[in-house]
Scaffold this motif. Structure first.
Motif, mmCIF file in Angstrom:
data_model
loop_
_atom_site.group_PDB
_atom_site.id
_atom_site.type_symbol
_atom_site.label_atom_id
_atom_site.label_comp_id
_atom_site.label_asym_id
_atom_site.label_seq_id
_atom_site.Cartn_x
_atom_site.Cartn_y
_atom_site.Cartn_z
ATOM 1 N N MET A 1 0.848 -1.176 0.000
ATOM 2 C CA MET A 1 0.000 0.000 0.000
ATOM 3 C C MET A 1 0.891 1.236 0.000
ATOM 4 S SD MET A 1 -3.095 0.932 2.625
ATOM 5 C CE MET A 1 -2.187 1.521 4.024
ATOM 6 N N ALA A 2 0.670 2.116 -0.945
ATOM 7 C CA ALA A 2 1.446 3.355 -1.045
ATOM 8 C C ALA A 2 0.995 4.346 0.023
ATOM 9 C CB ALA A 2 1.267 3.957 -2.432
ATOM 10 N N GLU A 3 1.887 5.262 0.363
ATOM 11 C CA GLU A 3 1.574 6.265 1.376
ATOM 12 C C GLU A 3 0.396 7.129 0.911
ATOM 13 O OE1 GLU A 3 3.739 9.931 3.669
ATOM 14 O OE2 GLU A 3 4.975 8.340 2.822
ATOM 15 N N GLY A 4 -0.567 7.353 1.803
ATOM 16 C CA GLY A 4 -1.740 8.135 1.474
ATOM 17 C C GLY A 4 -2.859 7.331 0.834
ATOM 18 N N GLU A 5 -2.575 6.105 0.463
ATOM 19 C CA GLU A 5 -3.575 5.246 -0.158
ATOM 20 C C GLU A 5 -4.419 4.582 0.935
ATOM 21 O OE1 GLU A 5 -3.636 1.302 -3.028
ATOM 22 O OE2 GLU A 5 -1.861 2.583 -3.003
ATOM 23 N N LEU A 6 -5.717 4.512 0.711
ATOM 24 C CA LEU A 6 -6.614 3.892 1.684
ATOM 25 C C LEU A 6 -6.442 2.372 1.653
ATOM 26 C CD1 LEU A 6 -9.886 5.931 1.017
ATOM 27 C CD2 LEU A 6 -8.319 6.159 2.947
ATOM 28 N N PRO A 7 -6.588 1.715 2.815
ATOM 29 C CA PRO A 7 -6.514 0.256 2.827
ATOM 30 C C PRO A 7 -7.682 -0.346 2.049
ATOM 31 C CG PRO A 7 -7.013 1.118 5.029
ATOM 32 C CD PRO A 7 -6.783 2.281 4.134
ATOM 33 N N ALA A 8 -7.412 -1.418 1.343
ATOM 34 C CA ALA A 8 -8.429 -2.051 0.499
ATOM 35 C C ALA A 8 -9.230 -3.073 1.293
ATOM 36 C CB ALA A 8 -7.768 -2.714 -0.697
ATOM 37 N N VAL A 9 -10.543 -3.029 1.080
ATOM 38 C CA VAL A 9 -11.474 -3.942 1.745
ATOM 39 C C VAL A 9 -12.292 -4.654 0.677
ATOM 40 C CG1 VAL A 9 -13.438 -4.102 3.308
ATOM 41 C CG2 VAL A 9 -11.612 -2.504 3.799
ATOM 42 N N LEU A 10 -12.366 -5.969 0.801
ATOM 43 C CA LEU A 10 -13.170 -6.766 -0.114
ATOM 44 C C LEU A 10 -14.597 -6.854 0.406
ATOM 45 C CD1 LEU A 10 -13.362 -8.716 -2.574
ATOM 46 C CD2 LEU A 10 -12.803 -10.568 -0.967
ATOM 47 N N ILE A 11 -15.562 -6.570 -0.486
ATOM 48 C CA ILE A 11 -16.980 -6.736 -0.180
ATOM 49 C C ILE A 11 -17.603 -7.537 -1.316
ATOM 50 C CG2 ILE A 11 -17.174 -4.631 1.188
ATOM 51 C CD1 ILE A 11 -18.438 -3.279 -1.271
ATOM 52 N N LEU A 12 -18.770 -8.093 -1.084
ATOM 53 C CA LEU A 12 -19.419 -8.847 -2.150
ATOM 54 C C LEU A 12 -19.831 -7.913 -3.283
ATOM 55 C CD1 LEU A 12 -20.463 -11.614 -3.106
ATOM 56 C CD2 LEU A 12 -22.668 -10.941 -2.184
ATOM 57 N N ASP A 13 -20.567 -6.862 -2.951
ATOM 58 C CA ASP A 13 -21.067 -5.916 -3.945
ATOM 59 C C ASP A 13 -21.630 -4.703 -3.209
ATOM 60 O OD1 ASP A 13 -21.717 -4.895 -6.415
ATOM 61 O OD2 ASP A 13 -23.342 -6.298 -6.831
ATOM 62 N N ILE A 14 -22.000 -3.691 -3.944
ATOM 63 C CA ILE A 14 -22.675 -2.531 -3.377
ATOM 64 C C ILE A 14 -24.101 -2.528 -3.904
ATOM 65 C CG2 ILE A 14 -22.775 -0.015 -3.259
ATOM 66 C CD1 ILE A 14 -19.722 0.004 -3.618
ATOM 67 N N GLY A 15 -25.055 -2.483 -2.977
ATOM 68 C CA GLY A 15 -26.463 -2.488 -3.363
ATOM 69 C C GLY A 15 -26.907 -3.842 -3.864
ATOM 70 N N GLY A 16 -28.051 -3.858 -4.516
ATOM 71 C CA GLY A 16 -28.586 -5.109 -5.033
ATOM 72 C C GLY A 16 -29.157 -5.979 -3.922
ATOM 73 N N THR A 17 -29.363 -7.232 -4.237
ATOM 74 C CA THR A 17 -29.990 -8.161 -3.302
ATOM 75 C C THR A 17 -29.091 -8.527 -2.130
ATOM 76 O OG1 THR A 17 -31.158 -9.106 -5.192
ATOM 77 C CG2 THR A 17 -31.222 -10.351 -3.163
ATOM 78 N N HIS A 18 -27.817 -8.767 -2.397
ATOM 79 C CA HIS A 18 -26.917 -9.251 -1.351
ATOM 80 C C HIS A 18 -25.761 -8.310 -1.039
ATOM 81 C CE1 HIS A 18 -29.074 -12.984 -1.481
ATOM 82 N NE2 HIS A 18 -28.829 -13.111 -2.778
ATOM 83 N N GLY A 19 -25.691 -7.191 -1.684
ATOM 84 C CA GLY A 19 -24.572 -6.282 -1.486
ATOM 85 C C GLY A 19 -24.712 -5.417 -0.248
ATOM 86 N N VAL A 20 -23.629 -4.736 0.080
ATOM 87 C CA VAL A 20 -23.605 -3.799 1.197
ATOM 88 C C VAL A 20 -24.558 -2.649 0.866
ATOM 89 C CG1 VAL A 20 -22.125 -2.173 2.441
ATOM 90 C CG2 VAL A 20 -21.231 -4.406 1.781
#
Length: 159
Positions: A1-20
């Motif tokens: 991770m480069a300086e100033g870069e946000l940490p990456a988080v894995l999610i299933l999806d955004i919105g929809g039936t099963h997403g966050v």
């Protein structure tokens, strides 16, 4: 991770039936770089090294051995629910990954719903509502309480 870069988080999806939920995703984006499962599978070599956390929302994505093996920099699995029964904690810890949980996040709403269900059941609120709107003819057989009158002042419906 480069300086100033946000940490990456894995999610299933955004919105929809099963997403966050979209509102929750907007909050997460303030602190994390969100990577969906579709993005991971589309560019596995680049994305897998960036992901440091998995956000489990409504038991998704499924945390299995294959996923853990594919994420070499994974440090934590953040579970958004109360229980962790859907997670294999021994398997996850064997990869050196920590699991977080929100044990008190929904304690008050759960107690409220439980109390409301007990009171509604004790006072036969659903039956009373049906009687109030549809009348006695909607029940099969003779209900235990059925008044053939328009005046409900002597009857108790609900609390």
């Amino acid at each position: 991770m480069a300086e100033g870069e946000l940490p990456a988080v894995l999610i299933l999806d955004i919105g929809g039936t099963h997403g966050v939920l979209e509102d929750l995703a907007a909050l997460l984006k303030k602190h994390f770089h969100l990577i969906t499962m579709k993005e991971l599978l589309g560019n596995k070599e680049e994305m897998r090294k960036k992901i440091q956390s998995v956000f489990v929302f409504e038991c998704r994505p499924t945390i299995d051995c294959e996923l853990l093996e594919s994420l070499p920099n994974l440090k934590v699995i953040a579970n958004s629910g109360v229980g962790v029964d859907h997670l294999d904690l021994k398997m996850i810890s064997s990869f050196g990954v920590k699991v977080t949980n929100t044990p008190h996040a929904v304690a008050d709403p759960t107690a409220d719903i439980g109390m409301a269900l007990m009171l509604a059941s004790a006072r036969r609120l659903v039956e009373g509502s049906v009687l109030n709107f549809l009348g006695c003819s909607c029940f099969f057989g003779t209900p235990r309480f059925c008044c053939e009158r328009d005046d409900l002042s002597e009857s108790i419906f609900g609390i």
